[in-house]
Design a protein around this motif. Sequence first.
Motif, PDB file in Angstrom:
ATOM      1  N   LEU A  17       0.836  -1.209   0.000  1.00 21.26           N
ATOM      2  CA  LEU A  17       0.000   0.000   0.000  1.00 21.26           C
ATOM      3  C   LEU A  17       0.867   1.254   0.000  1.00 21.26           C
ATOM      4  O   LEU A  17       0.585   2.221  -0.693  1.00 21.26           O
ATOM      5  CB  LEU A  17      -0.923   0.009   1.230  1.00 21.26           C
ATOM      6  CG  LEU A  17      -2.135  -0.907   1.171  1.00 21.26           C
ATOM      7  CD1 LEU A  17      -2.879  -0.878   2.496  1.00 21.26           C
ATOM      8  CD2 LEU A  17      -3.075  -0.484   0.044  1.00 21.26           C
ATOM      9  N   PHE A  20       3.036   1.661  -3.601  1.00 21.70           N
ATOM     10  CA  PHE A  20       2.388   2.091  -4.838  1.00 21.70           C
ATOM     11  C   PHE A  20       1.325   3.173  -4.630  1.00 21.70           C
ATOM     12  O   PHE A  20       0.473   3.375  -5.488  1.00 21.70           O
ATOM     13  CB  PHE A  20       1.798   0.886  -5.573  1.00 21.70           C
ATOM     14  CG  PHE A  20       2.874  -0.037  -6.085  1.00 21.70           C
ATOM     15  CD1 PHE A  20       3.633   0.315  -7.185  1.00 21.70           C
ATOM     16  CD2 PHE A  20       3.160  -1.218  -5.418  1.00 21.70           C
ATOM     17  CE1 PHE A  20       4.651  -0.510  -7.632  1.00 21.70           C
ATOM     18  CE2 PHE A  20       4.171  -2.057  -5.859  1.00 21.70           C
ATOM     19  CZ  PHE A  20       4.925  -1.694  -6.971  1.00 21.70           C
ATOM     20  N   ALA A  21       1.391   3.860  -3.510  1.00 21.81           N
ATOM     21  CA  ALA A  21       0.493   4.997  -3.310  1.00 21.81           C
ATOM     22  C   ALA A  21       0.796   6.054  -4.365  1.00 21.81           C
ATOM     23  O   ALA A  21      -0.082   6.789  -4.808  1.00 21.81           O
ATOM     24  CB  ALA A  21       0.656   5.574  -1.910  1.00 21.81           C
ATOM     25  N   PRO A  23       1.944   6.047  -8.137  1.00 24.11           N
ATOM     26  CA  PRO A  23       2.106   5.056  -9.209  1.00 24.11           C
ATOM     27  C   PRO A  23       3.373   5.318 -10.022  1.00 24.11           C
ATOM     28  O   PRO A  23       3.343   5.971 -11.063  1.00 24.11           O
ATOM     29  CB  PRO A  23       0.843   5.258 -10.062  1.00 24.11           C
ATOM     30  CG  PRO A  23       0.425   6.650  -9.807  1.00 24.11           C
ATOM     31  CD  PRO A  23       0.866   7.003  -8.427  1.00 24.11           C
ATOM     32  N   TRP A  42      -5.779   6.428 -10.541  1.00 18.59           N
ATOM     33  CA  TRP A  42      -5.071   5.409  -9.747  1.00 18.59           C
ATOM     34  C   TRP A  42      -5.129   5.773  -8.262  1.00 18.59           C
ATOM     35  O   TRP A  42      -5.400   4.945  -7.401  1.00 18.59           O
ATOM     36  CB  TRP A  42      -3.614   5.287 -10.212  1.00 18.59           C
ATOM     37  CG  TRP A  42      -2.772   4.434  -9.316  1.00 18.59           C
ATOM     38  CD1 TRP A  42      -2.097   4.848  -8.198  1.00 18.59           C
ATOM     39  CD2 TRP A  42      -2.553   3.031  -9.414  1.00 18.59           C
ATOM     40  NE1 TRP A  42      -1.461   3.796  -7.607  1.00 18.59           N
ATOM     41  CE2 TRP A  42      -1.722   2.659  -8.329  1.00 18.59           C
ATOM     42  CE3 TRP A  42      -2.974   2.044 -10.315  1.00 18.59           C
ATOM     43  CZ2 TRP A  42      -1.307   1.352  -8.123  1.00 18.59           C
ATOM     44  CZ3 TRP A  42      -2.553   0.740 -10.104  1.00 18.59           C
ATOM     45  CH2 TRP A  42      -1.737   0.407  -9.017  1.00 18.59           C
ATOM     46  N   HIS A  43      -4.849   7.029  -7.983  1.00 19.88           N
ATOM     47  CA  HIS A  43      -4.866   7.507  -6.601  1.00 19.88           C
ATOM     48  C   HIS A  43      -6.226   7.244  -5.949  1.00 19.88           C
ATOM     49  O   HIS A  43      -6.303   6.744  -4.826  1.00 19.88           O
ATOM     50  CB  HIS A  43      -4.530   9.002  -6.590  1.00 19.88           C
ATOM     51  CG  HIS A  43      -4.805   9.708  -5.298  1.00 19.88           C
ATOM     52  ND1 HIS A  43      -3.983   9.595  -4.199  1.00 19.88           N
ATOM     53  CD2 HIS A  43      -5.823  10.511  -4.917  1.00 19.88           C
ATOM     54  CE1 HIS A  43      -4.489  10.306  -3.205  1.00 19.88           C
ATOM     55  NE2 HIS A  43      -5.598  10.884  -3.612  1.00 19.88           N
ATOM     56  N   TRP A  46      -6.662   3.559  -5.428  1.00 25.35           N
ATOM     57  CA  TRP A  46      -5.722   3.041  -4.425  1.00 25.35           C
ATOM     58  C   TRP A  46      -6.169   3.402  -3.011  1.00 25.35           C
ATOM     59  O   TRP A  46      -6.076   2.594  -2.088  1.00 25.35           O
ATOM     60  CB  TRP A  46      -4.319   3.591  -4.711  1.00 25.35           C
ATOM     61  CG  TRP A  46      -3.229   2.817  -4.051  1.00 25.35           C
ATOM     62  CD1 TRP A  46      -2.449   3.231  -3.009  1.00 25.35           C
ATOM     63  CD2 TRP A  46      -2.782   1.499  -4.384  1.00 25.35           C
ATOM     64  NE1 TRP A  46      -1.549   2.250  -2.680  1.00 25.35           N
ATOM     65  CE2 TRP A  46      -1.732   1.168  -3.505  1.00 25.35           C
ATOM     66  CE3 TRP A  46      -3.177   0.546  -5.346  1.00 25.35           C
ATOM     67  CZ2 TRP A  46      -1.063  -0.051  -3.545  1.00 25.35           C
ATOM     68  CZ3 TRP A  46      -2.512  -0.659  -5.390  1.00 25.35           C
ATOM     69  CH2 TRP A  46      -1.468  -0.952  -4.497  1.00 25.35           C
ATOM     70  N   ALA A  49      -8.883   1.092  -2.094  1.00 28.84           N
ATOM     71  CA  ALA A  49      -8.347  -0.215  -1.734  1.00 28.84           C
ATOM     72  C   ALA A  49      -7.721  -0.173  -0.343  1.00 28.84           C
ATOM     73  O   ALA A  49      -7.893  -1.092   0.469  1.00 28.84           O
ATOM     74  CB  ALA A  49      -7.312  -0.655  -2.770  1.00 28.84           C
ATOM     75  N   ALA A  50      -7.009   0.908  -0.052  1.00 28.86           N
ATOM     76  CA  ALA A  50      -6.369   1.036   1.259  1.00 28.86           C
ATOM     77  C   ALA A  50      -7.423   1.052   2.359  1.00 28.86           C
ATOM     78  O   ALA A  50      -7.282   0.397   3.397  1.00 28.86           O
ATOM     79  CB  ALA A  50      -5.538   2.321   1.311  1.00 28.86           C
TER      80      ALA A  50
END
Lengths: 77, 500
Positions: A17, A20-21, A23, A42-43, A46, A49-50
């Motif tokens: 996590l 790749f916070a 990218p 992506w942010h 992500w 997902a976090a």
Amino acid sequence: MKGRKTDYLWIGVFAVLVAFAIPWFLWGDATTWLGLPVWLWWHVGWMGAASLAFALFSRGAWDRLMNVDPEEVRFDG
Amino acid sequence: MAESTLLVQLGVVGAYLVVALAVGIVAYRVTGRDAEDYYLASRSIGTGVLLFTTFATLLSAFTFFGGPNLAYASGPEWILVMGLMDGILFAILWYAIGYRQWLIGKARGYVTLGEMLGDRFGSKRLRALVAGVSIFWLFPYVMLQQMGAGEAIVGLSGGAVPYWIGAAVITLFIIVYVVLAGLRGVAWTDTIQGVFMLGIVWIAVGWVLSAAGGLDAVSASLAETNPEFLSLGGGVYSPQWMIAQAVTIAFGVAMFPQINQRFFVAKDVRVLKRSFALWPVLVVLLFVPAFLLGSWAAGLGVSVPEGANVVPVLLNAYTPAWFAALVVAGAMAAMMSSSDSMLLSGSSYLTRDLYRPFVNPTASDEREAWIARLGVAAFAIGTFLASLLRPGTLIEIGDTAFGGYAQLAFPVIVALYWSRTTRQGMLAGILGSQLFYVAHVFLPSVTVGGVTVLGPTYFTWDFALYGMALSLVLTVGVSLLTAAAPDERSETFAIGTRAD
């Protein structure tokens, strides 16, 4: 033994996590989608997902890494 | 600018601040007079309030005006730094430092970080050192809020109201507020303001987008004027810089007095868990729109006058005057509550860790409360005077403060998790890294034999990171070399009996 493995798994998840916070593989990329850069999407994904991972962690593994039993911390919850 | 517009703007800002003050006074009426209630609201803060009060404390001039200014000047990659920093690293520290401190604090009744460490290591000196260092770095951060407020008013009024008036007004409100309200008041207004800012920033995005022709049009004009903004990296954004910013700020935030003290206030563990999981989502919801506004302003050709912030200028150009004023008022109120939280925690450090142990151990509660409030007033006036000199940009000053706190993080983490940590190790780790850091902040860089020392970076990495590494090495190394004194009580931090 299973317990140890779970601990390492969580530490691994946290490490990914963090790693790749940002990218890194999109470095220098200016592609946009729906008017915003792909790295911004992506942010957003992500962070979602976090949040999910953190929710699962707090449900299943929260006290493991602290070495306390759930009963112990119920001082006056 | 027309006089009536100016009146509307000032009326909105004034009314908002007065409402915020009224909430504080209500909270004051239900606040008890003892320290545990004044500083910790009797450890009774629930999820929503804890999350927002911590969040609103982060919602300072640094994020609200500094971030968009940076996005305006260099592109929106700051969003990623904030995501890594606030959404992930800080969340993990929230668990690793925060939950552990909560467990220890709950069992032992600690109110401040210095108190916890001083008790564990049997050292009044350590307690004072932690408090002193914390109060020292509070200075630039409170000053930052005053500068942000001053610049916001300049931007909103198009320069009709001078910078010092904005800074002075917020100083006055801060003092009145802290003196009256205590943590309960601060937490209440933080929550109201957090929700308010979250809502209004999205309304602002919608309004600006529809006024400027939609997302595609804005994006297209940004691609035309500042194509480098859309590509990841470039300009100020190097990987080293982004990582250094994220790491120092995340670790620094965890050591901020007002944040660290929040680790002691959660009602139960559920509150901590929920806040932990909600953190990344909140980061996206707030920072993405706020920083995009800054970048879009660049694409829309908004020109920001010297010494103003981009957000009020952009809103003035694309939304009605009252709305721009409302956003600025909300941001000012958020800065006010940041400062309030900081000063409140700072004053508890002052009275509990410095005044009581060293000056007057038998002071009455009443006297202690007076010292705390006088301390707050003196401190806020001092930062106000310094803010008039405007020694740097919002981001630079914020960085300096964050970096200073970040130096404390590793010694504290080591102490929390490693029972062989000694008093000497803690003193060496904290003093050594602080000296290293302070020297780099205040002394000019010199080149000795082709090597630049005391410069901003070594091998392209920020000096704050080296300071953090130094703090870790010194704490662990000196602890290994020294034995614990008889009055050190490592069992204080021993929590958990679960068989492994």
